[in-house]
Design a protein around this motif. Sequence first.
Motif, PDB file in Angstrom:
ATOM      1  N   LEU A   1       0.829  -1.204   0.000  1.00 39.61           N
ATOM      2  CA  LEU A   1       0.000   0.000   0.000  1.00 39.61           C
ATOM      3  C   LEU A   1       0.864   1.255   0.000  1.00 39.61           C
ATOM      4  CD1 LEU A   1      -2.780   1.399   0.289  1.00 39.61           C
ATOM      5  CD2 LEU A   1      -2.506   1.167   2.753  1.00 39.61           C
ATOM      6  N   TYR A   2       1.886   1.263   0.833  1.00 36.72           N
ATOM      7  CA  TYR A   2       2.803   2.405   0.883  1.00 36.72           C
ATOM      8  C   TYR A   2       3.460   2.627  -0.477  1.00 36.72           C
ATOM      9  CZ  TYR A   2       6.822   5.275   2.015  1.00 36.72           C
ATOM     10  OH  TYR A   2       7.756   6.283   2.018  1.00 36.72           O
ATOM     11  N   ALA A   3       3.947   1.551  -1.084  1.00 34.38           N
ATOM     12  CA  ALA A   3       4.629   1.660  -2.380  1.00 34.38           C
ATOM     13  C   ALA A   3       3.691   2.193  -3.447  1.00 34.38           C
ATOM     14  CB  ALA A   3       5.181   0.306  -2.791  1.00 34.38           C
ATOM     15  N   GLN A   4       2.460   1.748  -3.430  1.00 35.44           N
ATOM     16  CA  GLN A   4       1.481   2.209  -4.418  1.00 35.44           C
ATOM     17  C   GLN A   4       1.145   3.678  -4.209  1.00 35.44           C
ATOM     18  OE1 GLN A   4       0.300   0.457  -6.997  1.00 35.44           O
ATOM     19  NE2 GLN A   4      -0.912   2.182  -7.678  1.00 35.44           N
ATOM     20  N   LEU A   5       0.889   4.068  -2.981  1.00 35.28           N
ATOM     21  CA  LEU A   5       0.499   5.448  -2.692  1.00 35.28           C
ATOM     22  C   LEU A   5       1.625   6.445  -2.942  1.00 35.28           C
ATOM     23  CD1 LEU A   5      -1.584   4.849   0.529  1.00 35.28           C
ATOM     24  CD2 LEU A   5      -2.459   5.528  -1.704  1.00 35.28           C
ATOM     25  N   HIS A   6       2.848   6.012  -2.697  1.00 30.18           N
ATOM     26  CA  HIS A   6       3.997   6.904  -2.868  1.00 30.18           C
ATOM     27  C   HIS A   6       4.718   6.697  -4.198  1.00 30.18           C
ATOM     28  CE1 HIS A   6       3.920   8.678   1.149  1.00 30.18           C
ATOM     29  NE2 HIS A   6       3.435   7.519   1.527  1.00 30.18           N
ATOM     30  N   GLU A   7       4.113   5.858  -5.048  1.00 28.87           N
ATOM     31  CA  GLU A   7       4.663   5.585  -6.376  1.00 28.87           C
ATOM     32  C   GLU A   7       6.147   5.224  -6.309  1.00 28.87           C
ATOM     33  OE1 GLU A   7       3.680   8.946  -8.827  1.00 28.87           O
ATOM     34  OE2 GLU A   7       1.536   8.616  -8.597  1.00 28.87           O
ATOM     35  N   THR A   8       6.460   4.302  -5.422  1.00 27.53           N
ATOM     36  CA  THR A   8       7.834   3.850  -5.240  1.00 27.53           C
ATOM     37  C   THR A   8       8.295   3.130  -6.500  1.00 27.53           C
ATOM     38  OG1 THR A   8       7.388   3.598  -2.889  1.00 27.53           O
ATOM     39  CG2 THR A   8       9.358   2.534  -3.727  1.00 27.53           C
ATOM     40  N   GLU A   9       9.468   3.478  -6.976  1.00 30.91           N
ATOM     41  CA  GLU A   9       9.924   3.011  -8.283  1.00 30.91           C
ATOM     42  C   GLU A   9      10.560   1.629  -8.283  1.00 30.91           C
ATOM     43  OE1 GLU A   9      12.327   5.937 -10.186  1.00 30.91           O
ATOM     44  OE2 GLU A   9      10.850   7.509  -9.887  1.00 30.91           O
ATOM     45  N   SER A  10      11.087   1.176  -7.148  1.00 26.84           N
ATOM     46  CA  SER A  10      11.785  -0.112  -7.147  1.00 26.84           C
ATOM     47  C   SER A  10      11.748  -0.743  -5.755  1.00 26.84           C
ATOM     48  CB  SER A  10      13.238   0.084  -7.570  1.00 26.84           C
ATOM     49  OG  SER A  10      13.930   0.833  -6.587  1.00 26.84           O
ATOM     50  N   LEU A  11      12.108  -2.025  -5.720  1.00 23.05           N
ATOM     51  CA  LEU A  11      12.196  -2.708  -4.428  1.00 23.05           C
ATOM     52  C   LEU A  11      13.313  -2.127  -3.576  1.00 23.05           C
ATOM     53  CD1 LEU A  11      11.667  -6.429  -5.510  1.00 23.05           C
ATOM     54  CD2 LEU A  11      10.020  -4.884  -4.445  1.00 23.05           C
TER      55      LEU A  11
ATOM     56  N   ALA B   1      14.236   1.024  -3.533  1.00 27.77           N
ATOM     57  CA  ALA B   1      13.705   2.268  -2.961  1.00 27.77           C
ATOM     58  C   ALA B   1      12.733   1.969  -1.829  1.00 27.77           C
ATOM     59  CB  ALA B   1      13.022   3.098  -4.042  1.00 27.77           C
ATOM     60  N   LEU B   2      11.958   0.903  -1.975  1.00 29.66           N
ATOM     61  CA  LEU B   2      11.027   0.514  -0.916  1.00 29.66           C
ATOM     62  C   LEU B   2      11.781   0.022   0.318  1.00 29.66           C
ATOM     63  CD1 LEU B   2       8.102   0.197  -0.047  1.00 29.66           C
ATOM     64  CD2 LEU B   2       8.116  -2.071  -1.100  1.00 29.66           C
ATOM     65  N   SER B   3      12.843  -0.751   0.124  1.00 30.03           N
ATOM     66  CA  SER B   3      13.616  -1.214   1.283  1.00 30.03           C
ATOM     67  C   SER B   3      14.305  -0.045   1.979  1.00 30.03           C
ATOM     68  CB  SER B   3      14.641  -2.282   0.880  1.00 30.03           C
ATOM     69  OG  SER B   3      15.663  -1.740   0.088  1.00 30.03           O
ATOM     70  N   ASP B   4      14.704   0.971   1.227  1.00 33.16           N
ATOM     71  CA  ASP B   4      15.277   2.176   1.833  1.00 33.16           C
ATOM     72  C   ASP B   4      14.225   2.958   2.606  1.00 33.16           C
ATOM     73  OD1 ASP B   4      17.729   1.540   0.774  1.00 33.16           O
ATOM     74  OD2 ASP B   4      17.554   2.922  -0.932  1.00 33.16           O
ATOM     75  N   ALA B   5      12.985   2.950   2.118  1.00 34.12           N
ATOM     76  CA  ALA B   5      11.905   3.693   2.768  1.00 34.12           C
ATOM     77  C   ALA B   5      11.535   3.099   4.117  1.00 34.12           C
ATOM     78  CB  ALA B   5      10.674   3.733   1.870  1.00 34.12           C
TER      79      ALA B   5
END
Length: 86
Positions: free
Chosen positions: A48-58, A60-64
Amino acid sequence: MDKSTRKTSFEQWFSPINRPLFDDLVKTHQLNHYTKKLYMASFMKLLLYAQLHETESLRALSDAVFLEELQRATGLESISFSQLGR
């Protein structure tokens, strides 16, 4: 107003999910059976976080995940992009 009684925006986005039904489905389909770190509830929150924040890659998501608010919401302190990819 007391900050601890208000839901964060992230919690409000996740709240429409029927938690007892979600937990039953996870148990029925054994979705947490081989899990060591990333359980379905945390995974859904990250998705959900990745979708809402338009995260570009895994990566970037692991950094978030190092963001304090996201750590509280997901219950994860860290996760590698390779763990997310599995």
